[in-house]
Design an enzyme around this catalytic site. Structure first.
Site, short mmCIF file in Angstrom:
data_model
loop_
_atom_site.label_atom_id
_atom_site.label_comp_id
_atom_site.label_asym_id
_atom_site.label_seq_id
_atom_site.Cartn_x
_atom_site.Cartn_y
_atom_site.Cartn_z
N LYS A 69 0.81 -1.23 0.00
CA LYS A 69 0.00 0.00 0.00
C LYS A 69 0.84 1.29 0.00
CE LYS A 69 -4.22 -1.98 1.86
NZ LYS A 69 -5.28 -1.90 2.87
N ASP A 107 -10.07 2.57 1.58
CA ASP A 107 -10.26 2.01 2.93
C ASP A 107 -10.89 3.05 3.86
OD1 ASP A 107 -9.09 -0.50 2.42
OD2 ASP A 107 -7.07 0.27 2.79
N GLY A 127 -4.39 0.05 17.24
CA GLY A 127 -3.43 -0.25 16.18
C GLY A 127 -2.82 1.02 15.62
N ASN A 150 -1.78 1.76 20.69
CA ASN A 150 -1.04 0.71 19.98
C ASN A 150 -0.11 0.00 20.95
OD1 ASN A 150 -0.40 -0.63 17.48
ND2 ASN A 150 1.62 0.28 17.64
N ARG A 151 0.12 -1.30 20.66
CA ARG A 151 1.03 -2.10 21.49
C ARG A 151 2.39 -1.41 21.60
NH1 ARG A 151 2.74 -7.88 19.14
NH2 ARG A 151 3.38 -6.53 17.42
N GLY A 234 -15.15 -7.40 9.57
CA GLY A 234 -14.13 -7.10 8.57
C GLY A 234 -14.59 -7.35 7.15
P1 NDP Z 1 -0.13 -3.71 9.92
O1 NDP Z 1 0.84 -4.83 9.86
O2 NDP Z 1 0.20 -2.43 9.24
O3 NDP Z 1 -0.40 -3.36 11.50
C1 NDP Z 1 -0.62 -4.38 12.44
C2 NDP Z 1 -1.06 -3.77 13.76
O4 NDP Z 1 -1.41 -4.84 14.64
C3 NDP Z 1 0.03 -2.96 14.47
O5 NDP Z 1 -0.57 -1.87 15.11
C4 NDP Z 1 0.57 -3.97 15.48
O6 NDP Z 1 1.15 -3.38 16.62
C5 NDP Z 1 -0.70 -4.69 15.87
N1 NDP Z 1 -0.46 -5.99 16.46
C6 NDP Z 1 -0.01 -7.11 15.83
N2 NDP Z 1 0.07 -8.14 16.70
C7 NDP Z 1 -0.34 -7.66 17.90
C8 NDP Z 1 -0.48 -8.24 19.19
N3 NDP Z 1 -0.18 -9.52 19.42
N4 NDP Z 1 -0.94 -7.47 20.20
C9 NDP Z 1 -1.26 -6.16 19.98
N5 NDP Z 1 -1.14 -5.55 18.78
C10 NDP Z 1 -0.68 -6.29 17.75
O7 NDP Z 1 -1.52 -4.29 9.43
P2 NDP Z 1 -2.79 -3.55 8.80
O8 NDP Z 1 -3.04 -2.28 9.55
O9 NDP Z 1 -2.66 -3.47 7.34
O10 NDP Z 1 -3.94 -4.62 9.12
C11 NDP Z 1 -4.34 -4.93 10.44
C12 NDP Z 1 -5.42 -6.00 10.43
O11 NDP Z 1 -6.56 -5.53 9.76
C13 NDP Z 1 -5.00 -7.28 9.68
O12 NDP Z 1 -5.46 -8.40 10.40
C14 NDP Z 1 -5.69 -7.21 8.36
O13 NDP Z 1 -6.02 -8.48 7.87
C15 NDP Z 1 -6.94 -6.43 8.73
N6 NDP Z 1 -7.41 -5.64 7.59
C16 NDP Z 1 -8.69 -5.86 7.14
C17 NDP Z 1 -9.19 -5.12 6.10
C18 NDP Z 1 -10.58 -5.36 5.65
O14 NDP Z 1 -10.92 -4.96 4.54
N7 NDP Z 1 -11.41 -5.97 6.46
C19 NDP Z 1 -8.38 -4.10 5.40
C20 NDP Z 1 -7.05 -3.95 5.97
C21 NDP Z 1 -6.60 -4.71 7.01
P3 NDP Z 1 2.73 -3.00 16.67
O15 NDP Z 1 2.86 -1.67 16.00
O16 NDP Z 1 3.02 -2.95 18.13
O17 NDP Z 1 3.48 -4.09 15.95
#
Ligand code: NDP
Length: 286
Positions: A69, A107, A127, A150-151, A234
């Site tokens: 993206k 989005d 997040g 955020n974590r 989602g």
């Molecule tokens: P990114 O990889 O950019 O971000 C992931 C986020 O999840 C970060 O904030 C990360 O925190 C957090 N995270 C991951 N693991 C953990 C954990 N164990 N505990 C707490 N926080 C955690 O992903 P995206 O933003 O692109 O996507 C996020 C989710 O949304 C995905 O599951 C994706 O499939 C879903 N999604 C769904 C869409 C839809 O159309 N329904 C569209 C886009 C995404 P940290 O910064 O600390 O690593």
């Protein structure tokens, strides 16, 4: 004019439901003779070169998903204000003219479409990745006061500074809770250990949105539903961003119910036709 190609570029992309959803929309609007939507697995290394070759291969536009993206934004020759502010694009449109690539982010408006009117006045976004940036931007643009947790707090701080929202280190009251982390995708049982909200407190949010989608639903929405919250899953978010992309490419309103059905079953229109044996084609990814 020949068949125009559309598609989704990701890495991996095998489980994307966009081809099923977009081809169903094209069939329902009678545009399946004009467009076809494909799935394209493209590695990050190959992304710029692949995109550069798509117009000559007959593509009118593509969606891009994880991890492309930001790269999609970087190679565009024209960028919408939303995509620029968010720092990411999920929709590319080629032309008019050679080499022209327009980048949009559907989005952000897709989330607002899913929430409906009136837009919430307050929101807590969990997040700080790409989808959290789109959600925080959209909600703020719609007039909401947005808090982001955020974590890794430094990423929440950076997002807040960029987008003019507030970073928080724990849960705060809000009309809408939006989970933009990947928590719940692989281990639903860990949801309430990894997110800063308790199942018992979830009822304080009038509406709960979970961007994560998985077969059988997510624990966050199961608990929210049990406590009487309005829930947006989602798949509805996927449908709404896809509907916006469909409209950009075809100029036609998207058939939302058809897209919802296809996104939920994951089957392409041709696979929904009865086979000679009367059974639906088998697929790995439902
Ligand atoms: P990114 O990889 O950019 O971000 C992931 C986020 O999840 C970060 O904030 C990360 O925190 C957090 N995270 C991951 N693991 C953990 C954990 N164990 N505990 C707490 N926080 C955690 O992903 P995206 O933003 O692109 O996507 C996020 C989710 O949304 C995905 O599951 C994706 O499939 C879903 N999604 C769904 C869409 C839809 O159309 N329904 C569209 C886009 C995404 P940290 O910064 O600390 O690593």
């Amino acid at each position: 004019m020949g068949l125009k190609r559309l598609g989704v570029l990701g890495w991996p992309v095998d489980h994307s439901r966009s081809p099923a959803m977009q081809n169903a929309a094209l069939a329902a609007t009678g545009l399946d003779g004009a467009f076809v939507y494909e799935r394209l697995a493209v590695s990050p290394d190959a992304f710029p070169e692949t995109v550069a070759g798509l117009p000559a291969a007959g593509f009118a536009g593509v969606n891009v998903t994880i991890p492309h993206k930001e790269a999609a934004l970087a190679l565009a020759t024209a960028v919408s204000a939303d995509a620029r502010a968010i720092g990411a694009a999920n929709t590319l449109t080629f032309g008019p003219g050679e080499g022209a690539v327009r980048a949009d982010n559907t989005d952000a408006p897709g989330l607002l479409d899913a929430l409906g009117e009136p837009a919430p006045r307050t929101a807590l976004v969990l997040g700080a990745g790409g989808s959290a940036r789109a959600a925080a931007y959209a909600l703020r643009a719609a007039g909401a006061a947005v808090a982001v947790w955020n974590r890794s707090p430094e990423r929440a701080g950076a997002l807040a500074a960029d987008l003019g929202v507030a970073a928080v280190d724990g849960p705060v009251a809000a009309e809408v809770l939006v989970n933009c982390t990947s928590v719940g995708l692989h281990d639903p049982a860990a949801t309430f250990k990894e997110l800063p909200v308790n199942a018992d407190d979830i009822g304080e949010y009038a509406c709960v949105v979970d961007l994560v989608y998985r077969d059988g639903g997510t624990e966050l929405l199961r608990q929210a539903e049990r406590r009487g919250c309005r829930c947006v899953d989602g798949l509805e978010i996927l449908v709404r961003q896809g509907a916006r992309s469909f409209q950009i490419w075809t100029g036609r309103a998207a058939p939302l119910d058809v897209m919802r059905r296809a996104a939920r079953t994951g089957f392409e229109p041709s696979e929904l036709l009865p086979s000679p044996t009367g059974r639906r084609a088998d697929r790995d990814d439902p």
